[in-house]
Design an enzyme around this catalytic site. Structure first.
Site, PDB file in Angstrom:
ATOM      1  N   ARG A 292       8.780  31.604  67.336  1.00 33.07           N
ATOM      2  CA  ARG A 292       9.230  30.199  67.371  1.00 33.07           C
ATOM      3  C   ARG A 292       8.122  29.222  67.762  1.00 33.07           C
ATOM      4  O   ARG A 292       8.399  28.125  68.243  1.00 33.07           O
ATOM      5  CB  ARG A 292      10.434  30.014  68.295  1.00 33.07           C
ATOM      6  CG  ARG A 292      11.670  30.778  67.846  1.00 33.07           C
ATOM      7  CD  ARG A 292      12.955  30.217  68.445  1.00 33.07           C
ATOM      8  NE  ARG A 292      14.069  31.093  68.138  1.00 33.07           N
ATOM      9  CZ  ARG A 292      14.465  32.092  68.923  1.00 33.07           C
ATOM     10  NH1 ARG A 292      13.854  32.311  70.065  1.00 33.07           N
ATOM     11  NH2 ARG A 292      15.467  32.853  68.567  1.00 33.07           N
TER      12      ARG A 292
ATOM     13  N   LYS B 168       1.366  18.922  58.869  1.00 37.04           N
ATOM     14  CA  LYS B 168       2.224  19.423  57.796  1.00 37.04           C
ATOM     15  C   LYS B 168       1.775  20.825  57.446  1.00 37.04           C
ATOM     16  O   LYS B 168       0.613  21.043  57.095  1.00 37.04           O
ATOM     17  CB  LYS B 168       2.125  18.529  56.558  1.00 37.04           C
ATOM     18  CG  LYS B 168       2.975  17.297  56.625  1.00 37.04           C
ATOM     19  CD  LYS B 168       3.089  16.660  55.245  1.00 37.04           C
ATOM     20  CE  LYS B 168       3.900  15.389  55.292  1.00 37.04           C
ATOM     21  NZ  LYS B 168       4.013  14.766  53.947  1.00 37.04           N
TER      22      LYS B 168
ATOM     23  N   GLU C 215      -9.050  12.910  47.348  1.00 40.29           N
ATOM     24  CA  GLU C 215      -8.262  12.520  48.528  1.00 40.29           C
ATOM     25  C   GLU C 215      -9.009  11.486  49.376  1.00 40.29           C
ATOM     26  O   GLU C 215      -8.391  10.633  50.013  1.00 40.29           O
ATOM     27  CB  GLU C 215      -7.896  13.746  49.383  1.00 40.29           C
ATOM     28  CG  GLU C 215      -6.983  14.750  48.696  1.00 40.29           C
ATOM     29  CD  GLU C 215      -5.484  14.415  48.770  1.00 40.29           C
ATOM     30  OE1 GLU C 215      -5.106  13.381  49.365  1.00 40.29           O
ATOM     31  OE2 GLU C 215      -4.691  15.201  48.208  1.00 40.29           O
TER      32      GLU C 215
ATOM     33  N   LYS D  75      -6.171   8.816  58.252  1.00 42.81           N
ATOM     34  CA  LYS D  75      -5.067   9.781  58.314  1.00 42.81           C
ATOM     35  C   LYS D  75      -4.485   9.840  59.722  1.00 42.81           C
ATOM     36  O   LYS D  75      -3.267   9.846  59.903  1.00 42.81           O
ATOM     37  CB  LYS D  75      -5.553  11.160  57.876  1.00 42.81           C
ATOM     38  CG  LYS D  75      -4.506  12.257  58.051  1.00 42.81           C
ATOM     39  CD  LYS D  75      -4.032  12.853  56.760  1.00 42.81           C
ATOM     40  CE  LYS D  75      -2.806  13.719  56.962  1.00 42.81           C
ATOM     41  NZ  LYS D  75      -2.639  14.728  55.916  1.00 42.81           N
TER      42      LYS D  75
ATOM     43  N   GLU E 293       7.106  11.612  58.869  1.00 43.17           N
ATOM     44  CA  GLU E 293       7.309  10.944  57.592  1.00 43.17           C
ATOM     45  C   GLU E 293       8.690  10.315  57.459  1.00 43.17           C
ATOM     46  O   GLU E 293       9.421  10.557  56.503  1.00 43.17           O
ATOM     47  CB  GLU E 293       7.039  11.917  56.421  1.00 43.17           C
ATOM     48  CG  GLU E 293       6.803  11.156  55.117  1.00 43.17           C
ATOM     49  CD  GLU E 293       6.155  12.021  54.029  1.00 43.17           C
ATOM     50  OE1 GLU E 293       5.158  12.695  54.344  1.00 43.17           O
ATOM     51  OE2 GLU E 293       6.646  11.999  52.903  1.00 43.17           O
TER      52      GLU E 293
ATOM     53  N   ARG F 189       4.231   7.061  56.652  1.00 44.30           N
ATOM     54  CA  ARG F 189       3.430   8.235  56.296  1.00 44.30           C
ATOM     55  C   ARG F 189       3.515   8.568  54.815  1.00 44.30           C
ATOM     56  O   ARG F 189       2.591   9.164  54.245  1.00 44.30           O
ATOM     57  CB  ARG F 189       3.859   9.448  57.142  1.00 44.30           C
ATOM     58  CG  ARG F 189       2.994  10.674  56.885  1.00 44.30           C
ATOM     59  CD  ARG F 189       3.174  11.781  57.903  1.00 44.30           C
ATOM     60  NE  ARG F 189       2.339  12.920  57.530  1.00 44.30           N
ATOM     61  CZ  ARG F 189       2.006  13.908  58.328  1.00 44.30           C
ATOM     62  NH1 ARG F 189       2.446  13.923  59.565  1.00 44.30           N
ATOM     63  NH2 ARG F 189       1.235  14.893  57.915  1.00 44.30           N
TER      64      ARG F 189
ATOM     65  N   ASN G 140       1.095   9.923  50.134  1.00 47.02           N
ATOM     66  CA  ASN G 140       1.434  10.673  48.928  1.00 47.02           C
ATOM     67  C   ASN G 140       1.078   9.935  47.643  1.00 47.02           C
ATOM     68  O   ASN G 140       1.575  10.288  46.577  1.00 47.02           O
ATOM     69  CB  ASN G 140       2.926  11.020  48.941  1.00 47.02           C
ATOM     70  CG  ASN G 140       3.250  12.013  50.042  1.00 47.02           C
ATOM     71  OD1 ASN G 140       2.620  13.052  50.150  1.00 47.02           O
ATOM     72  ND2 ASN G 140       4.216  11.684  50.874  1.00 47.02           N
TER      73      ASN G 140
ATOM     74  N   HIS H 249       0.706  11.870  44.489  1.00 47.70           N
ATOM     75  CA  HIS H 249       1.158  13.235  44.760  1.00 47.70           C
ATOM     76  C   HIS H 249       2.444  13.601  44.039  1.00 47.70           C
ATOM     77  O   HIS H 249       2.654  14.769  43.715  1.00 47.70           O
ATOM     78  CB  HIS H 249       1.330  13.459  46.266  1.00 47.70           C
ATOM     79  CG  HIS H 249       0.036  13.692  46.984  1.00 47.70           C
ATOM     80  ND1 HIS H 249      -0.985  12.756  47.003  1.00 47.70           N
ATOM     81  CD2 HIS H 249      -0.425  14.770  47.687  1.00 47.70           C
ATOM     82  CE1 HIS H 249      -2.000  13.247  47.710  1.00 47.70           C
ATOM     83  NE2 HIS H 249      -1.685  14.454  48.134  1.00 47.70           N
TER      84      HIS H 249
ATOM     85  N   HIS I 218       2.148  16.727  41.974  1.00 51.18           N
ATOM     86  CA  HIS I 218       2.922  17.956  42.202  1.00 51.18           C
ATOM     87  C   HIS I 218       3.603  18.414  40.913  1.00 51.18           C
ATOM     88  O   HIS I 218       3.678  19.617  40.630  1.00 51.18           O
ATOM     89  CB  HIS I 218       3.981  17.731  43.282  1.00 51.18           C
ATOM     90  CG  HIS I 218       3.411  17.659  44.671  1.00 51.18           C
ATOM     91  ND1 HIS I 218       4.153  17.245  45.757  1.00 51.18           N
ATOM     92  CD2 HIS I 218       2.183  17.949  45.152  1.00 51.18           C
ATOM     93  CE1 HIS I 218       3.401  17.274  46.840  1.00 51.18           C
ATOM     94  NE2 HIS I 218       2.197  17.702  46.509  1.00 51.18           N
TER      95      HIS I 218
ATOM     96  N   HIS J  65      -5.266  21.027  43.348  1.00 46.31           N
ATOM     97  CA  HIS J  65      -4.404  19.991  43.914  1.00 46.31           C
ATOM     98  C   HIS J  65      -5.050  18.605  43.791  1.00 46.31           C
ATOM     99  O   HIS J  65      -4.418  17.651  43.320  1.00 46.31           O
ATOM    100  CB  HIS J  65      -4.098  20.327  45.382  1.00 46.31           C
ATOM    101  CG  HIS J  65      -3.348  19.257  46.109  1.00 46.31           C
ATOM    102  ND1 HIS J  65      -2.046  18.923  45.800  1.00 46.31           N
ATOM    103  CD2 HIS J  65      -3.715  18.434  47.121  1.00 46.31           C
ATOM    104  CE1 HIS J  65      -1.645  17.938  46.596  1.00 46.31           C
ATOM    105  NE2 HIS J  65      -2.635  17.630  47.408  1.00 46.31           N
TER     106      HIS J  65
END
Lengths: 358, 358
Positions: B119, B141, B183, B225, B235, B239, B243, B246, B250, B263
Site C-alpha cells: 500500500r 502520475k 514536451e 511543471k 488534476e 493541471r 495534456n 495528448h 494518445h 509518445h
C-alpha cells in the site's frame, strides 16, 4: 437507522447502519455522483441482493456488472483486473462510481480497482458479511493478495459511503458469521473493556442473530474503527493495534492456503496466541486468557494454530508481514483487556511456547 | 547543480539538475531512508548506468534489481507485477525504496509498483530520457497502459526526489531526444511565451545537445511543471493543460500500437492539431501555426496524424480519454502562444478539418 462519520477532512464519509437499507428509497442513489456505476459482487451474494441494489441505484446512463467467484483464494490481481477490464470495455469515465456488494474480498478488490482505475474513481461499500461490516469496509484499506503474502498489493482509498444493511446477516452462513464476530471481539480487546464485558454477556443473543444486539455490536465496532482510522489514516502508528491477532492469523491463512481457514478464524486463533504471549509477560491473568478461550469456543472459533504449523513456518511467514520494519517483527499484544500495545522484542522462545504450549 | 522544489506540503520533494549527478558522492544515498532498495531499469539503460547508480547507492542491507524490456508496449500490469514479485521474493519490507533508472516507461511502472507495494513505499526517480526528465518523472502520475487505453491504470504517488543527470542525454538516440524536446516545446506553448521564443532561437543549440542550453531548457520545463502540479496535484483543474496534444497523441499511439510512434512524437502531431483547431477559432494566426510546424520539422518531429487514421478512429479512441466527463470530450487548445485553455465544445466538423486538412 444510525449514522456514524469517519472523520478524515475532505475524505470524510458516512457509515449508515440499519435494517433493509438496500431498499431504503434514495439512500444509495444519494451517495453516487454522476451517471455511471460499476456494480461488483460475487456468485453467492449477487443472487441474493443484486436486484434490490439495482433498483436502489435508480436510472443510470451506464450500469455495468461484474460477478466474481467467491472466496479469499480469488482475491488476486487477475480478478482486480477483471473489474478494470469491464469498466474499460463499457467505456466508464473518471466520474464513474464502483459499488462493492459483498464481503471483505469483494470490498477490498473493488476498492483497489477504484483506486487504480484512471488513477482513482469513487467507490461505495455495501458490505454483506459481518466481517466486512465491522472491519474491512471502513478505513480505506484496499488490495489483493500476493502468492507470498496477504494484502501485499493495494492502496489506501477511502469510500464515499458505507451502507450496512443488517438484514444481510440473516442469510450469512454460520461459519462466516462467527468469523465476523472474531473481529467484533477484537475491538473490545484492544480498546474497549466495557464493550468486551458486554460481549461476554450478550454473546448468546448475538449468536442467535438478535437484531438489536447485532446493531449495537456493529455500531460500537464501527465507532472504534472510525476513531482509530481518523487518528492514523495510513497506519503510521496507533492504527496498527487493529492488527491484533492478524500477524499470526495471516501466517495461518497463508500456510493453509487462502480460503481454507476464514480470515476471522485465523485472527481468532491469533488473538488467543497474542493473549497467551501477553499473559506470559504478566500483562493478562491466566483467567483472562481462559475467559477468551471459553468465549471463542462458545462461538465455535479456533483457539489454537493448526497443529501441523511449526515454529519455522511461523517465523518464515511472519517475516514477510507488512509490520516488519528493518528486520524487526512488530506484534500487537494486550497490556490489559481493552488496551493494546505494539512490541518489537518478541523472542523465539516466547513464540515457541505459543506453538507447542505446555 | 541546480535544485528546484515541488511544493506539495508534506509530499514536497527536490529536483536536482546537473552533470554527472549519478556519480556525485552521497547525493543519491541521501534521498533514501532505510537500508533496502529495489533498483528498476531496462535492458538499454541498465548496461549504461546501473554500475554508477549501484556505486552511488552505497552499502545496502538488501539491494534487488529488476531489468525490464524496453519500450512502451511493455508498460503493462504484467511488468509492474514483475517488480512486485521481485520485491516480495527478496523480502522487501514497507520501508524499502524503489529506484527508477530509465525513461518514462520505467518511471511510471516503478512509481505505480511503489504506490501499490504494501500500500505504498518510497520511490526515487533517476530519469535518463529527456521526456522523462522534463515531464513524467515530476508530478507523481504513475501507471501502466490498458489494451484499451493509455495510462488507464495507475495512482498518484509522488517521488521522494528526482535526480536529473544531464550527461545521460549524450547517449540518447536521436529519435527519443527529439520526442523529449516535443514536451519541452509544450511548456512554452501552454504557459511561457518567452520560453517559446527562446526555444525558437536556441533550437539548433539544443539539437546539437549543447550542455548549457539543455540544462536551461530542462530547468525551465521542470519549473513550469512543478508550478502547475503544486497548484493542482490530482488534476482537478489547471493541471489538465499539461495534456496539450495528448488527447490526440494518445489516440495516435493506441491506433498505431504502443511503441510504434514514440509518445513525444504522437504529442508533437497532437500539438499541431491543437494549434490548427485554435487557429480555426481565431485564437492563433496562420503564421503562428506555420512557425510551430516549421520548428517541429527542424526537430524531425511529425506535424500530421498518420494518414490512415480516420475521423471515426479518432472519435472512438478519444472517447476513452480520461478527460472525458459525462460524455463530453475536453481538449486543451491555445488561446495564444503561452496560454492554454480547456474546451469541451469541439465539434465533429472542427475535428474533421484536422484529419483531412484542406
Amino acid at each position: 437507522m444510525h449514522t456514524l462519520r469517519v472523520d478524515l477532512g475532505e475524505r470524510s464519509y458516512p457509515i449508515y447502519i440499519g435494517r433493509d437499507l438496500f431498499a431504503t428509497p434514495e439512500l444509495l442513489a444519494e451517495q453516487i455522483q454522476g451517471s455511471q456505476v460499476v456494480l461488483v459482487s460475487n456468485e453467492v451474494v449477487a443472487p441474493l441482493y443484486a436486484d434490490k441494489v439495482r433498483a436502489a441505484l435508480g436510472e443510470r446512463k451506464l450500469l455495468s456488472e461484474v460477478v466474481l467467484p467467491d472466496g479469499e483464494q480469488h482475491k488476486t490481481m487477475a480478478m482486480m483486473e477483471r473489474i478494470i477490464d469491464r469498466a474499460m470495455a463499457d467505456g466508464h469515465s473518471r466520474n464513474t462510481t464502483f459499488v462493492a456488494l459483498g464481503g471483505g474480498v469483494v470490498g477490498d478488490m473493488t476498492g483497489f480497482a477504484a483506486a487504480c482505475y484512471q488513477r482513482g474513481v469513487d467507490f461505495v461499500q455495501l458490505p454483506t458479511t459481518l466481517l466486512a461490516q465491522v472491519d474491512s469496509s471502513v478505513g480505506g484499506k484496499t488490495g489483493v493478495n500476493h502468492p507470498l503474502g496477504k494484502n501485499m498489493i493495494g492502496a489506501f482509498h477511502q469510500p464515499r459511503a458505507v451502507l450496512i444493511d443488517t438484514d444481510t446477516l440473516q442469510t450469512l452462513p454460520t461459519r462466516e458469521f462467527a468469523a465476523g464476530l472474531a473481529e467484533v471481539l477484537k475491538y473490545g480487546l484492544i480498546c474497549d473493556a466495557q464493550f468486551y464485558r458486554w460481549l461476554v454477556v450478550n454473546m448468546p443473543r448475538l449468536l442467535a442473530r438478535d437484531e438489536a444486539a447485532l446493531a449495537e455490536a456493529i455500531e460500537r465496532s464501527c465507532a472504534s474503527k472510525a476513531a482509530v482510522v481518523a487518528a492514523d489514516e495510513r497506519e503510521g502508528g496507533v492504527r496498527a493495534i487493529l492488527n491484533l491477532g492478524h500477524t499470526f492469523g495471516h501466517a495461518i491463512e497463508n500456510h493453509q492456503g487462502y480460503g481454507q481457514w476464514l480470515h476471522g478464524e485465523a485472527v481468532a486463533a491469533g488473538m488467543v496466541m497474542a493473549a497467551r504471549m501477553s499473559a506470559a509477560r504478566g500483562w493478562l491473568s491466566e483467567e483472562e486468557v481462559q475467559g477468551l478461550v471459553d468465549l471463542q469456543r462458545s462461538m465455535e472459533l479456533p483457539v489454537e494454530p493448526p497443529p501441523e504449523m511449526s515454529l519455522a513456518d511461523f517465523q518464515t511467514l511472519m517475516a514477510r508481514d507488512k509490520k516488519v520494519i528493518d528486520g524487526r517483527l512488530r506484534l500487537v499484544l494486550l497490556r490489559e483487556i481493552g488496551s493494546a500495545v505494539i512490541v518489537d522484542d518478541a523472542s523465539e522462545d516466547e513464540l515457541q511456547k505459543l506453538i507447542a504450549p505446555g
